[in-house]
Structure formats: structure tokens, C-alpha cells
Design an enzyme around this catalytic site. Structure first.
Site, PDB file in Angstrom:
ATOM      1  CG  HIS A 151     -11.061  -3.428   4.173  1.00 25.46           C
ATOM      2  ND1 HIS A 151      -9.885  -2.942   4.403  1.00 25.46           N
ATOM      3  CD2 HIS A 151     -11.891  -2.413   4.413  1.00 25.46           C
ATOM      4  CE1 HIS A 151      -9.969  -1.783   4.984  1.00 25.46           C
ATOM      5  NE2 HIS A 151     -10.921  -1.463   5.063  1.00 25.46           N
ATOM      6  CB  SER A 169     -10.048   1.729   4.615  1.00 27.19           C
ATOM      7  OG  SER A 169      -9.738   0.917   6.009  1.00 27.19           O
ATOM      8  CG  ASP A 190      -7.142  -4.545   3.240  1.00 25.10           C
ATOM      9  OD1 ASP A 190      -7.931  -4.746   2.335  1.00 25.10           O
ATOM     10  OD2 ASP A 190      -7.611  -4.455   4.374  1.00 25.10           O
TER      11      ASP A 190
END
Ligand code: ARG
Ligand code: GLU
Length: 725
Positions: A89, A660, A225
Site C-alpha cells: 500500500h 507502514s 502487504d
């Protein structure tokens, strides 16, 4: 009565006692202060290395392997040839950008099978911290809280500018000084930014975004991810603009990758770039967020998402065009919802109020203190009365007008137009340059633009704007339009969308190519342009001045409120709120009780992906190749000892947006996972960390390696990594 007091006392004592021996894993800590404040506890929790291994100025350390990825995420080096791993992402915008209907990397994934196939991403940067330093004394010397705020700020700004300039002198580095603890401390960061960052690999969305927005912010999770990039540098290993002659960057340090995996209870550390938290705010702030801002924003985004979802379902091209935009809208929308629930469940407002009452008693008990701090909470109460309204108006207006893409493009045109305004004859070069920037923007804009979808957003959002905000907060041009339309924006929309230059690439291109003085007239007839300009003007005149005043006042209060909290709790070691600087969080692999009688295990496996498989739903459509690997239990050396293929795990590290892509590191300093999310029940941790339920979610690095090697057949990429069996 007495009994109750006693009981409370015992509870408080044992509570404190408990924390003294095993503090909760709350905290996002400053790397250069680990030695002083954290390392002992980290080692007690299982860490086998030293603070120098984490951050050192004298030798290569973990910090040399970690970068801020394009401003919003974290990434880390996993090879001596500049190979970076981050989240899918985080690379989404780039993957999407390279995707077309013919080469749909979003859906099918992308793997460069050689260095030549790696895809450049103009504009993408990664930033490496060279060193940091406490400069509090230099910034705050002889500055007191009694100084007029303006004078203070000016002095601080000029000192910061000096420190930064000095640090940059004779180097190619960029220096930045940032406030910590609401301006009670300052740190200098000296950074090196790389500009040639190429896409190396990304799994299909059915892996990299498996579960999509339905599973987002939720445990148990089964998302692969991750994505791979490579940093290129000039032959001198220094940052350079993209060039085919550049060579892979050789970092001072990169993470060895562990195949050992995780067990419940294992030590974990997350080292990355957390964005923003607000842990030390007064109850008024929580009230504003939970009861005013979040509900309004959730509600308008719900409407946006309904429109965009429908469009994406109806057409594969629109799915590509809107996937990145949608992910952004949906991500915060869902998080805000989770925050409301979490703050409610934890009774954060009530707890803050209790704390404030205790604090007030303590302040009042001493005349000096009363003089110094007695006004803070009452003033906060006043400031937030105003902030509640002005923040809402500002955020909501932004959400409406940034949500209508034709208006966004129209606003972009303002710079070009302003060159000609007031009868000016601008110089040709400036016009050319401005036009080029705008053209490049428009190019990308129209690639991801669907007129019918935007038209729907237009009607819906404009109606909501008028229904939600008090009339006095509505821009005049809007009111005019509303009157013309008789309140029915839907009937008005086709006329605008069929003729405006901002809704059609050809019309737009020919408009700006021939842009001159006479074009202004056309602009002034364009409803999107008029709205864009008028709304900016209206906000600038009626909202922003007061909002800025209130925000500044809050900032002054924040600094003093932080000081008094630290004085009140003088034995506690405070961690500063996240501020997009490099931080360390640590904890353990740990499940949690999600709700009554439901215990969540900390590790998810490929089995769970198969359980969720549903070919009807884009986000749950498991690729055939993955099913085959599962059917044959063909996990190579990546499976765990019990024969399963691990996918994700949770731990008690305190993380937030920006974390992230952060490396999740084990007791020996090896990479075991990539952080990418938090679990639903503890999502309010930006304002109140809940040791019982706040968990960060990571992809198990073994799953990433399995996908690269077994699924994608790009195993050659593992050759440059250091893999620890
Ligand atoms: N919630 C994670 C974060 O805050 C992941 C977001 C991307 N995933 C998604 N389904 N939108 O960024
Ligand atoms: N997904 C988030 C990010 O992009 C991290 C999750 C969180 O907010 O903790 O930074």
C-alpha cells in the site's frame, strides 16, 4: 465509604506496582535516547543487542538501513545493492501509475526479472537519516514563557534557521529542526534524500491488498502487504536524478532476514517513521475529535465511497483509475470510525476529565503553581469551543471541494491565470514553465478521471455541504449556484460537465495551450473555476484567520500543559508524540481479547486465505497459483515447523500511520516482518494506547519471501539478501 477508599488505594497501588515491573508497551521512543531510557527494559523483554546496534554515529547501525519512503511511509534496505522492502500500500501509487488495462500490475503483480526491467518513478524520493542531535539549549536559551508569543516564535525560528544552515554547510544534506514535547525540546535531523527509486516487485492486489478495505484495520488479517523497490545513486554512491547510468545504492547497513519466525511472547521492535499522535491533549480535544470532527468526516466519506465503489464495480478501467484514490478515502474513513468506538469504550474523555480534576487540585494546592498553570485548563475550554466549529468548517469544506475533481483541476489552473490577471503581460518563460507543470499534472489527472463518477460526486457533495454546514459558512458563489439550481445540483451537473474545460482532456489541453489574456474571460464563466476561487477566498477571509489564531493559542497552551504534566508526574519517563521523525517502539508478539470470550491468536496462516477465498469478490479472489501451492503444501524453506505457511502476526508495539513499511526486528536484530496496520479494537492508540488491545499488524517476512520465490518465480532476488536460517 472508607472501605471503598481503601479498595481504590489498593487498586491504585497494585496498578502502579504492576506497571513498575512490566510497563505496558506504550511509547514511540527517540533513537538517541534509547541507551538512557529504554535499553534496560528492552533487554529484559528479550532484546539481545545494544543501543549502539540500533543507533550509532560511530559505526554502521540499524538506523542506516531505514528510510522515510516518499514522505508517508517507512522502508528498509535488505541488500547491499539498495533493495528496499516496504508495504504494497506504500508503493500503491507507483504500481497503479505503471498500470494500464493491458499491463495491469495492480491486478496481476509486477516482477522485474532483471535490473533493466525495474521501473523508474519520477518524483519518488527516499530519505535517510545521517544523524540527529538534541539542540534544545541552542533553540530555547534565555527564552521564557513570559515573552510575547510573537517575539518568542520569531526568535525560535531564526535560531532554528541558523542551526539548520550550519548543519548543511559544505554538505549535500538537508537539515531540519523539529519541536518535541510541544516545543519543550528540539532535535536536529540531518538527512540525505535519494531521487532515483525504481519499482522491483509487487504481488497482485489479490495478495498485496488481500481482503481490501473490508479487512483493513482488522485482525485476523491475511494480507501480503509488501512491495520491493531499489534505490539508485550516482557512481559516487551519492543521490542523483534518474539516469540509466546510475548504479544500485550501497547502504551502510541492511537487515539480515530471518527464517526463524515468531512465537507468542517473542521480543519485537518496530523502527520507523510514525506520523502523528496526540497522547497529551486535554479532554476537550478528545471531545472535539470523537464527537464532532470524526462523525462529520465519516459521514461525508461514506457518501463518497458509495459512489466510487459502485463505479469501480461497474468497470475495470474505473477500478484502476480510482483504486488509489479510494484506498486513501476509505483508509481514514474506517480508522476514524474505529477511533470513535475505541475512545467510547475506553471512556477516554471521562478518564482525561478525572486526570484534569486531580491535576487541578494539585495546581491549586500551591500558590506558585496556581500562578503559573492555573489558567491552562480554563483557557483550553474556551479555545476548543472555537476550534470545534472552525476545524469542522475548514475540514468539511476541504473534504467537499477536494472531492470534486473538476474543482481540484480548476484550482490548479489558478497559478497560470494569475500571471495574466490585472492586465499584466507576463514573461514568456514563466508562462511556459507554469504551463508545463500544469500539463504534467493534467496528464495524470485525466488518466485517472471518470467524468460520470465525478459528476455524481459533484451533485452529492454540494448537496451535503449545504445541508451540513450552517448557512453562514457557505461560500457566496455556492449559494448563488444553489439558487440557480433550485437546490437540485443533479439537474445542473450535466450542463457543466458537458462543456467545462476541466472535465475533458482535449478541451483542457487546447485551452491551456493557447492560454492568454483573453482566456481569463472563459475562466470567469466556468462554474468550477468560480467555485474553486470563491471557496478559497471565502475560507481565507472568514475561517482561516480565526482558525489560525485559535491554533496558535492552543500551541502556546500545549507547551505549558506538557510542562505541567511532566512536573506533576515527575518520575515517569515520557515519550514525545510522533512527529514524522525516526522512532523506536518495542513489545512482544501477543494475541488479545477482542470481545467477551473471544481470544485472538497472534499468527495467521495461508489456511485463512483459503477460508476467505471468494472468486465473486475482487478483494477475496485467491490467485490459482497460490491455491496450487497451498494444495501441495509447497512452502519450501518458508513454512513454519508445524507445516503451516505463516502470513501475518500481531504484537504490542506502539505504532501509527507512517509506520507502514517499518521493519519488525527480532531479539537478534534480524528482520522478521514488515509493519502495515493496527488491529481494530486498539486503533484509538493515537490518542490513548490500550495495552490490552492495541496491536500492530505485520506481514511475516517468510510469507513475503515465499511469494517472491515460490509464487512469482523471482527467487533470484533472494540471492542478494542475507538470509538467516
Ligand atoms: N490501514 C493501513 C494504513 O493505515 C493500511 C491501508 C492500506 N490498505 C487499504 N486497504 N486501504 O495505512
Ligand atoms: N497503515 C498505516 C500506514 O500507512 C500504518 C498503520 C497504522 O496507522 O498504525 O502508515
Amino acid at each position: 465509604m472508607m472501605k471503598k477508599t481503601l479498595l481504590t488505594l489498593i487498586l491504585v497501588l497494585s496498578f502502579n506496582g504492576l506497571f513498575a515491573s512490566t510497563p505496558p508497551d506504550e511509547g514511540i521512543w527517540i533513537p538517541i535516547l534509547i541507551e538512557k531510557y529504554n535499553i534496560k527494559l528492552m533487554q529484559e523483554k528479550g532484546f539481545r543487542l545494544t543501543a549502539e546496534d540500533i543507533y550509532s554515529v560511530n559505526r554502521a547501525s540499524m538506523k542506516d538501513a531505514i528510510v522515510n519512503f516518499n514522505g508517508g511511509c517507512t522502508a528498509e534496505f535488505i541488500s547491499g545493492s539498495g533493495l528496499l522492502i516496504t508495504n504494497h500500500h506504500c508503493g500503491y501509487g507507483q504500481i497503479q501509475n505503471h498500470s494500464t488495462l493491458e499491463n495491469d500490475y495492480l491486478t496481476n503483480g509486477f516482477w522485474a526479472m532483471s535490473r533493466e526491467e525495474e521501473l523508474p518513478n519520477p518524483g519518488v524520493t527516499v530519505t535517510l537519516l545521517k544523524y540527529m542531535e538534541d539542540v534544545t539549549e541552542k533553540v530555547l536559551k534565555d527564552i521564557s514563557d513570559d515573552m510575547p508569543a510573537e517575539e518568542r516564535d520569531k526568535l525560535i525560528s531564526s535560531r532554528i534557521a541558523d542551526i539548520q544552515a550550519k548543519a548543511e554547510q559544505g554538505t549535500d544534506y538537508r537539515a531540519v529542526v523539529r519541536p518535541f514535547f510541544m516545543g519543550n525540546q528540539y532535535f536536529l535531523f540531518v538527512n540525505e534524500t535519494f531521487r532515483d527509486v525504481r519499482l522491483v516487485g509487487a504481488p497482485p492486489s489479490a495478495i498485496g491488498k488481500f481482503g481490501g478495505d473490508t479487512d483493513n484495520w482488522v485482525w485476523p488479517r491475511h494480507t501480503g502487504d509488501f512491495s520491493l523497490f531499489r534505490v539508485y545513486a550516482g557512481k559516487d554512491n551519492k543521490p542523483a536524478d534518474y539516469s540509466p547510468d546510475n548504479v544500485p545504492y550501497n547502504p551502510a547497513y541492511y537487515f539480515p532476514v530471518s527464517l526463524k519466525g515468531v512465537q507468542e511472547g517473542d521480543f519485537t521492535m518496530v523502527f520507523g517513521y510514525p506520523g502523528t499522535t496526540s497522547e497529551y491533549v486535554p479532554s476537550y480535544h478528545i471531545d472535539m475529535v470523537k464527537n464532532h470532527i470524526n462523525p462529520a468526516m465519516v459521514s461525508i466519506r461514506t457518501s463518497k465511497l458509495e459512489i466510487i465503489d459502485r463505479a469501480m464495480e461497474s468497470d475495470p478501467l474505473i477500478r484502476i483509475q480510482y483504486s488509489s484514490k479510494k484506498a486513501g478515502i476509505s483508509n481514514a474513513w474506517k480508522k476514524w470510525t474505529g477511533e470513535i468506538l475505541g475512545l467510547e469504550k475506553m471512556n477516554t474523555i471521562g478518564k482525561k476529565q478525572e486526570f484534569e480534576a486531580r491535576l487541578t487540585d494539585w495546581i491549586e494546592a500551591d500558590n506558585q503553581r496556581k500562578l503559573r498553570y492555573g489558567d491552562i485548563l480554563p483557557k483550553y475550554s474556551e479555545v476548543y469551543e472555537g476550534l470545534k466549529e472552525y476545524t469542522l468548517v475548514n475540514n468539511y469544506t476541504g473534504e467537499v471541494f477536494n472531492g470534486i475533481e473538476a474543482i481540484v483541476l480548476a484550482r490548479r489552473t489558478y497559478e497560470l491565470a494569475s500571471l495574466f490577471q490585472g492586465g499584466k503581460t507576463p514573461d514568456q518563460k514563466t508562462v511556459e514553465r507554469t504551463r508545463e507543470v500544469l500539463s504534467a499534472y493534467a496528464e495524470r489527472f485525466f488518466r485517472n478521471y471518470d467524468r460520470a463518477t465525478d459528476q455524481e460526486l459533484f451533485s452529492t457533495l454540494l448537496s451535503l455541504y449545504g445541508e451540513t454546514l450552517d448557512r453562514k459558512w457557505l461560500a457566496p458563489e455556492y449559494l448563488k449556484l444553489k439558487a440557480t439550481a433550485n437546490g437540485d445540483f443533479k439537474s445542473l451537473a450535466p450542463k457543466f460537465y458537458d462543456s467545462s474545460v476541466f472535465t475533458d482532456k482535449q478541451r483542457f489541453d487546447s485551452f491551456i495551450n493557447g492560454f492568454g489574456k483573453s482566456s481569463l474571460k472563459k475562466l470567469e464563466k466556468d462554474p468550477f473555476y468560480m467555485l474553486a476561487i470563491d471557496v478559497s477566498r471565502f475560507l481565507g477571509a472568514n475561517v482561516l484567520p480565526e482558525l489560525t489564531r485559535l491554533t496558535n493559542e492552543r500551541q502556546t497552551l500545549n507547551k505549558r500543559y506538557m510542562t505541567v504534566q511532566m512536573e506533576y508526574d515527575s518520575t515517569r519517563i515520557f515519550y514525545p508524540d510522533a512527529n514524522s521523525t525516526l522512532r523506536v517502539a518495542f513489545g512482544n508478539v501477543m494475541g488479545y481479547e477482542s470481545r467477551d470470550a473471544v481470544w485472538f491468536k497472534p499468527v495467521s496462516t495461508l489456511k485463512g486465505i483459503m477460508e476467505k477465498d471468494n472468486p465473486e469478490i475482487y478483494d477475496y479472489n485467491v490467485p490459482a497459483r497460490l491455491k496450487e501451492l497451498y494444495a501441495n503444501r509447497d512452502y519450501g524453506r518458508y513454512g513454519s515447523s508445524d507445516g503451516e505457511m505463516p502470513v501475518c502476526f500481531i504484537a504490542s508495539n506502539h505504532t501509527t500511520g507512517g509506520n507502514s513499511g517499518s521493519p519488525v526486528i527480532n531479539a537478534d536484530g534480524f528482520l522478521i516482518g514488515i509493519n502495515f496496520d493496527r488491529a481494530w479494537e486498539g486503533v484509538a492508540s493515537d490518542m490513548a494506547f490500550n495495552p490490552e488491545q492495541s496491536r500492530n499488524i505485520s506481514i511475516d517476512i517468510r510469507f513475503a519471501l515465499f511469494i517472491i520465490d515460490k509464487f512469482a518465480g523471482a527467487g533470484y532476488l533472494l540471492d542478494e539478501m542475507t538470509i538467516v536460517e
